[in-house]
Design a protein around this motif. Sequence first.
Motif, short mmCIF file in Angstrom:
data_model
loop_
_atom_site.label_atom_id
_atom_site.label_comp_id
_atom_site.label_asym_id
_atom_site.label_seq_id
_atom_site.Cartn_x
_atom_site.Cartn_y
_atom_site.Cartn_z
N ASP A 93 -1.00 82.11 -26.51
CA ASP A 93 -2.70 82.06 -26.76
C ASP A 93 -2.97 82.87 -28.09
O ASP A 93 -4.09 82.51 -28.79
CB ASP A 93 -3.16 82.46 -25.48
CG ASP A 93 -2.50 81.97 -24.35
OD1 ASP A 93 -3.01 80.72 -23.96
OD2 ASP A 93 -1.62 82.22 -23.60
N ARG A 96 -2.64 80.84 -31.16
CA ARG A 96 -3.52 79.88 -31.28
C ARG A 96 -4.93 80.06 -31.92
O ARG A 96 -5.49 79.31 -32.66
CB ARG A 96 -3.84 79.44 -29.83
CG ARG A 96 -5.22 78.22 -29.78
CD ARG A 96 -5.54 78.11 -28.33
NE ARG A 96 -4.42 77.78 -27.60
CZ ARG A 96 -4.47 76.50 -27.05
NH1 ARG A 96 -5.41 75.55 -27.40
NH2 ARG A 96 -3.39 76.13 -26.16
N ASN A 278 -9.06 75.78 -15.57
CA ASN A 278 -8.93 75.14 -17.02
C ASN A 278 -7.47 75.56 -17.28
O ASN A 278 -6.53 75.73 -16.56
CB ASN A 278 -9.90 75.81 -17.78
CG ASN A 278 -9.70 77.64 -18.10
OD1 ASN A 278 -8.82 78.14 -17.50
ND2 ASN A 278 -10.79 78.11 -18.77
N GLU A 279 -7.26 75.27 -18.79
CA GLU A 279 -6.01 75.32 -19.23
C GLU A 279 -5.32 76.74 -18.98
O GLU A 279 -4.06 77.09 -18.68
CB GLU A 279 -5.82 74.99 -20.68
CG GLU A 279 -5.85 73.31 -20.94
CD GLU A 279 -5.98 73.13 -22.21
OE1 GLU A 279 -5.67 73.97 -23.11
OE2 GLU A 279 -6.17 71.90 -22.69
N PHE A 280 -6.20 77.90 -19.33
CA PHE A 280 -5.44 79.33 -19.19
C PHE A 280 -5.00 79.56 -17.63
O PHE A 280 -4.01 80.06 -17.45
CB PHE A 280 -6.66 79.91 -19.62
CG PHE A 280 -6.10 81.56 -20.00
CD1 PHE A 280 -5.38 81.74 -21.03
CD2 PHE A 280 -6.11 82.70 -18.96
CE1 PHE A 280 -4.95 83.15 -21.32
CE2 PHE A 280 -5.75 83.91 -19.31
CZ PHE A 280 -5.01 84.00 -20.40
N ARG A 282 -4.25 77.34 -15.41
CA ARG A 282 -2.87 76.39 -15.28
C ARG A 282 -1.78 77.21 -15.77
O ARG A 282 -0.49 76.93 -15.26
CB ARG A 282 -3.00 75.00 -15.63
CG ARG A 282 -4.14 74.28 -14.58
CD ARG A 282 -3.87 72.83 -14.88
NE ARG A 282 -4.64 72.69 -16.10
CZ ARG A 282 -5.69 72.31 -16.41
NH1 ARG A 282 -6.86 72.18 -15.51
NH2 ARG A 282 -6.15 72.06 -17.58
N ASP A 283 -1.85 77.62 -16.93
CA ASP A 283 -0.83 78.00 -17.86
C ASP A 283 -0.12 79.42 -17.37
O ASP A 283 0.97 79.86 -17.63
CB ASP A 283 -1.29 78.36 -19.31
CG ASP A 283 -1.47 77.08 -20.15
OD1 ASP A 283 -0.92 75.92 -19.45
OD2 ASP A 283 -1.86 77.01 -21.06
N ASP A 310 -14.44 77.26 -26.98
CA ASP A 310 -13.25 76.48 -26.21
C ASP A 310 -13.14 76.88 -24.73
O ASP A 310 -12.95 78.10 -24.33
CB ASP A 310 -11.80 76.81 -26.89
CG ASP A 310 -10.70 76.51 -26.06
OD1 ASP A 310 -11.04 75.73 -25.38
OD2 ASP A 310 -9.48 76.75 -26.70
N GLU A 312 -11.54 76.29 -22.29
CA GLU A 312 -10.19 75.92 -21.80
C GLU A 312 -9.54 77.43 -21.88
O GLU A 312 -8.42 77.62 -21.16
CB GLU A 312 -9.14 75.04 -22.40
CG GLU A 312 -9.87 73.69 -22.30
CD GLU A 312 -9.57 73.10 -20.90
OE1 GLU A 312 -9.09 73.86 -19.94
OE2 GLU A 312 -10.14 72.07 -20.63
N ARG A 313 -10.12 78.39 -22.40
CA ARG A 313 -9.39 79.43 -22.56
C ARG A 313 -10.31 80.88 -22.09
O ARG A 313 -10.16 82.11 -22.39
CB ARG A 313 -8.93 80.17 -24.11
CG ARG A 313 -7.55 79.14 -24.42
CD ARG A 313 -6.49 79.66 -23.60
NE ARG A 313 -5.09 78.85 -23.74
CZ ARG A 313 -4.88 77.83 -23.54
NH1 ARG A 313 -5.50 77.19 -22.69
NH2 ARG A 313 -3.51 77.33 -23.84
#
Length: 339
Positions: A93, A96, A278-280, A282-283, A310, A312-313
Amino acid sequence: MAEDIFGVRIVAAPMAGGTSTPALVTAVHAAGGLGFLAAGYKGVAAMQAEIRTVRESGVRFGVNVFVPDLARLAASAAAREVLEEYRLELSADALRYGVELPPPRLDDDDEWQGKIDALLADPVELVSFTFGLPGPDIVRALQRGGSAVLATVTSAAEARRADDLGVDALVVQHGCAGGHSAAFLPGSAVPATTAELIAAVRSAVMLPLAAAGGIMDTAGVDRVLAAGAQAAQLGTAFLRTNESGARQLHKDALASPHFTRTALTRAFTGRSARALVNEFVRDHPDAPDAYPAVHHLTAPLRAAAAAAGDPERLNLWAGTGWQQARAGSVAKVLAGLLG
């Protein structure tokens, strides 16, 4: 039963991180509710400045304070190792966004004593606590100074513990509430709804209760009042309002069909909190139980995500009724809730 100290049907929850602005608190009062400033994540001077701003408007208000977990300020070597492992997990992360993750910070008590001293020196009408209970000496000192003391609880057992401490009222938070859980005792079976939790707490104590969790409309307010609460405390319902200090990215995410559910996660702060998935989220399903160290660890990532637009993070705090959150003025939203 103790006298109702809320005096209104609707309380606007204290939402830390800049969401509960003085403008929001003032607008809630003007529209017939009661607002709370959130002292969490602020220094003493910033808390005092917000108190002055709201006080100058002549409205009723309260201040919410985070209770630090002193045991976490003396983390063991094993706890430090777990944090380092999570820091390594977050490296993708960080790459990114091209940011550097800070070393684990374990000494943050959110300026606890300074805030208590300030509230004793310049009392406000209502002081609420979350993440735990203050000591009895603090409760008595605040009460002697003229402040009513509220504790946030998530179970009948926590309610009894707060009642024994001598607080004046309780905020009863169900797990469907957005943002951080206020739980401070080991978990037990939780009633399915906020109204059922209110009924359980009402059977345990006779203090005035404000119900929190998933309340988004007049019907929800009516249900918790019928169950024994004196007021309903709402947070997510006010997130998208004009006066809210939530990021526009957060407000937009609440209205986006892209996000379809919420979940409890420790990924952002190390303390269980309900957010849009969101993606964070889930990750990082296995983030350590290490608040506020994880909060500091992910701060650069959250700031970079916000700057990049963003969602998602970003920590998109939301209760289970988030889809009913409406944009517009506090006055418009509160008018709809009051019928």
